[in-house]
Motif scaffolding. Sequence first.
Motif, mmCIF file in Angstrom:
data_model
loop_
_atom_site.group_PDB
_atom_site.id
_atom_site.type_symbol
_atom_site.label_atom_id
_atom_site.label_comp_id
_atom_site.label_asym_id
_atom_site.label_seq_id
_atom_site.Cartn_x
_atom_site.Cartn_y
_atom_site.Cartn_z
ATOM 1 N N PHE A 249 37.001 38.006 23.493
ATOM 2 C CA PHE A 249 37.211 37.805 22.063
ATOM 3 C C PHE A 249 36.193 36.817 21.498
ATOM 4 O O PHE A 249 35.758 36.948 20.348
ATOM 5 C CB PHE A 249 38.642 37.347 21.792
ATOM 6 C CG PHE A 249 39.631 38.473 21.820
ATOM 7 C CD1 PHE A 249 39.576 39.477 20.868
ATOM 8 C CD2 PHE A 249 40.592 38.543 22.811
ATOM 9 C CE1 PHE A 249 40.465 40.540 20.897
ATOM 10 C CE2 PHE A 249 41.490 39.607 22.854
ATOM 11 C CZ PHE A 249 41.430 40.609 21.890
ATOM 12 N N ALA A 250 35.794 35.833 22.298
ATOM 13 C CA ALA A 250 34.731 34.928 21.864
ATOM 14 C C ALA A 250 33.421 35.692 21.700
ATOM 15 O O ALA A 250 32.623 35.394 20.796
ATOM 16 C CB ALA A 250 34.555 33.797 22.889
ATOM 17 N N ARG A 251 33.194 36.696 22.554
ATOM 18 C CA ARG A 251 32.001 37.550 22.430
ATOM 19 C C ARG A 251 31.987 38.229 21.063
ATOM 20 O O ARG A 251 30.960 38.293 20.377
ATOM 21 C CB ARG A 251 32.001 38.601 23.531
ATOM 22 C CG ARG A 251 30.919 39.675 23.373
ATOM 23 C CD ARG A 251 31.243 40.896 24.229
ATOM 24 N NE ARG A 251 31.370 40.513 25.610
ATOM 25 C CZ ARG A 251 30.339 40.352 26.431
ATOM 26 N NH1 ARG A 251 29.118 40.560 25.989
ATOM 27 N NH2 ARG A 251 30.527 39.994 27.673
ATOM 28 N N ILE A 252 33.149 38.769 20.645
ATOM 29 C CA ILE A 252 33.232 39.442 19.350
ATOM 30 C C ILE A 252 32.865 38.488 18.220
ATOM 31 O O ILE A 252 32.046 38.811 17.350
ATOM 32 C CB ILE A 252 34.646 40.016 19.136
ATOM 33 C CG1 ILE A 252 34.905 41.176 20.098
ATOM 34 C CG2 ILE A 252 34.822 40.480 17.690
ATOM 35 C CD1 ILE A 252 36.320 41.708 20.034
ATOM 36 N N LEU A 253 33.459 37.306 18.227
ATOM 37 C CA LEU A 253 33.201 36.331 17.175
ATOM 38 C C LEU A 253 31.732 35.908 17.160
ATOM 39 O O LEU A 253 31.120 35.774 16.090
ATOM 40 C CB LEU A 253 34.100 35.106 17.360
ATOM 41 C CG LEU A 253 35.607 35.352 17.235
ATOM 42 C CD1 LEU A 253 36.379 34.076 17.558
ATOM 43 C CD2 LEU A 253 35.957 35.848 15.846
ATOM 44 N N ALA A 254 31.164 35.699 18.353
ATOM 45 C CA ALA A 254 29.764 35.274 18.430
ATOM 46 C C ALA A 254 28.824 36.372 17.925
ATOM 47 O O ALA A 254 27.867 36.090 17.186
ATOM 48 C CB ALA A 254 29.415 34.893 19.869
ATOM 49 N N LEU A 255 29.097 37.616 18.287
ATOM 50 C CA LEU A 255 28.220 38.709 17.880
ATOM 51 C C LEU A 255 28.288 38.966 16.379
ATOM 52 O O LEU A 255 27.299 39.387 15.765
ATOM 53 C CB LEU A 255 28.574 39.986 18.649
ATOM 54 C CG LEU A 255 28.167 39.995 20.121
ATOM 55 C CD1 LEU A 255 28.702 41.239 20.819
ATOM 56 C CD2 LEU A 255 26.653 39.938 20.261
ATOM 57 N N LEU B 17 31.999 29.244 27.959
ATOM 58 C CA LEU B 17 31.811 29.917 26.674
ATOM 59 C C LEU B 17 30.428 29.634 26.099
ATOM 60 O O LEU B 17 29.802 30.521 25.490
ATOM 61 C CB LEU B 17 32.897 29.490 25.690
ATOM 62 C CG LEU B 17 34.294 30.037 25.976
ATOM 63 C CD1 LEU B 17 35.339 29.310 25.127
ATOM 64 C CD2 LEU B 17 34.355 31.539 25.709
ATOM 65 N N ALA B 18 29.929 28.425 26.279
ATOM 66 C CA ALA B 18 28.591 28.090 25.790
ATOM 67 C C ALA B 18 27.531 28.917 26.511
ATOM 68 O O ALA B 18 26.578 29.419 25.890
ATOM 69 C CB ALA B 18 28.328 26.595 25.989
ATOM 70 N N ILE B 19 27.686 29.084 27.808
ATOM 71 C CA ILE B 19 26.739 29.896 28.575
ATOM 72 C C ILE B 19 26.851 31.361 28.168
ATOM 73 O O ILE B 19 25.852 32.089 28.112
ATOM 74 C CB ILE B 19 26.994 29.719 30.081
ATOM 75 C CG1 ILE B 19 26.742 28.265 30.493
ATOM 76 C CG2 ILE B 19 26.104 30.647 30.907
ATOM 77 C CD1 ILE B 19 27.130 27.940 31.920
ATOM 78 N N LEU B 20 28.058 31.807 27.846
ATOM 79 C CA LEU B 20 28.254 33.181 27.372
ATOM 80 C C LEU B 20 27.446 33.433 26.100
ATOM 81 O O LEU B 20 26.780 34.465 25.965
ATOM 82 C CB LEU B 20 29.737 33.440 27.104
ATOM 83 C CG LEU B 20 30.070 34.756 26.386
ATOM 84 C CD1 LEU B 20 29.703 35.948 27.248
ATOM 85 C CD2 LEU B 20 31.549 34.800 26.000
ATOM 86 N N VAL B 21 27.489 32.515 25.149
ATOM 87 C CA VAL B 21 26.739 32.679 23.895
ATOM 88 C C VAL B 21 25.237 32.772 24.186
ATOM 89 O O VAL B 21 24.523 33.605 23.603
ATOM 90 C CB VAL B 21 27.033 31.508 22.934
ATOM 91 C CG1 VAL B 21 26.124 31.582 21.712
ATOM 92 C CG2 VAL B 21 28.499 31.530 22.510
ATOM 93 N N ALA C 251 21.486 48.509 18.833
ATOM 94 C CA ALA C 251 21.738 49.219 20.089
ATOM 95 C C ALA C 251 21.842 48.258 21.264
ATOM 96 O O ALA C 251 22.491 48.564 22.274
ATOM 97 C CB ALA C 251 20.629 50.235 20.350
ATOM 98 N N SER C 252 21.217 47.079 21.158
ATOM 99 C CA SER C 252 21.232 46.092 22.245
ATOM 100 C C SER C 252 22.426 45.157 22.174
ATOM 101 O O SER C 252 22.651 44.379 23.107
ATOM 102 C CB SER C 252 19.948 45.252 22.207
ATOM 103 O OG SER C 252 18.810 46.068 22.352
ATOM 104 N N SER C 253 23.187 45.210 21.098
ATOM 105 C CA SER C 253 24.343 44.322 20.951
ATOM 106 C C SER C 253 25.364 44.599 22.048
ATOM 107 O O SER C 253 25.909 45.697 22.129
ATOM 108 C CB SER C 253 24.991 44.536 19.581
ATOM 109 O OG SER C 253 26.167 43.784 19.459
ATOM 110 N N PRO C 254 25.626 43.614 22.937
ATOM 111 C CA PRO C 254 26.511 43.853 24.092
ATOM 112 C C PRO C 254 27.991 43.707 23.743
ATOM 113 O O PRO C 254 28.702 42.860 24.270
ATOM 114 C CB PRO C 254 26.057 42.790 25.086
ATOM 115 C CG PRO C 254 25.631 41.648 24.210
ATOM 116 C CD PRO C 254 25.047 42.274 22.968
ATOM 117 N N GLY C 255 28.470 44.558 22.837
ATOM 118 C CA GLY C 255 29.853 44.500 22.393
ATOM 119 C C GLY C 255 29.948 44.861 20.919
ATOM 120 O O GLY C 255 28.933 45.092 20.253
#
Length: 317
Positions: free
Chosen positions: A301-307, A66-70, A98-102
Amino acid sequence: MAALAGIPAGALIGSTVAVVAVATTGQRVGLPSGLRDLAFASIGVSLGSGIDDRIFDQVEVWAVSLAILVASLIATIGLGRLILTKTFGLDSQTATLASSPGTMSNAIAIAAEGHGDATTVMFLQLMRLLILVISVPPLAYVLEGSATGEAVAGDTMPILVLAVLVGLSAGLGLLGARRGLPAACLLAGMIVSAFAHATGLVHGTSPSWLLFAAFAITGAVLSSRLSRVTAAQVKHKLQAGVSVVATALVLSLVFAWIAQRATGLPFAQVWIAYAPGGVEAMAAIGLSLGYDPAYVAVHHFARILALVVIVPIALRL
């Protein structure tokens, strides 16, 4: 037809291509929102059925992943914004969104509030979803093949139990959507099903026919949004869209390789969890290829929260 031809995630890809073909003729396409919500809730229930107490044994490994994902999200937004501003002349706020991946709906909503060009953001975000839905399953299969299929194997739930889980998930999802929760029906389905399975109230997985229908509806929902895109937009923004998607795709592969080396998890599984697509589509792809549904779903779902945190900060820079 795609499934019979052996194409990975055939129901998802086939419906996406079919509806895109209709949309490009100028016909208005769409699906009832209730049908969409039931499909997303069904996928969530299927994801939740793969979650049990073994998840706690992997917390440490998942934390590294998850840390690497962020880090990958920050790199994707930064490089995508650089390319769109320097090469295609977009303003920095439009390029950032436009660059937001999610979280496409969130990016469009922010743009509609006066941050950048909402039309351009919508078009580039739609291109990202469409290209990834079509390209990720076969590429994942080529990279590593499908998994064992454990996520969809075993006894199926009784129809009545399945109907209760899906209905409850859809209801809770609607409540969450009204409060602005992204992918609410999918998240509700995953939580309800995970709780029911972890506590022993429910046993078994979703039937294959339900997953096939849910995947087909998901592909149709994603591609039906193209009916909002005009030919003029395609002509002027196609190259920019391809460039930003290719950048995000390459970065996801690079960071997935780093995570695979750090965790020892299957590379294709990690990449699908890192792929910069919508949570519903990527979760469906991971499920259809037999990868760990909990791992894929938690990361998206972690992607959503991080973005939700990263994008507003990036807009201020």
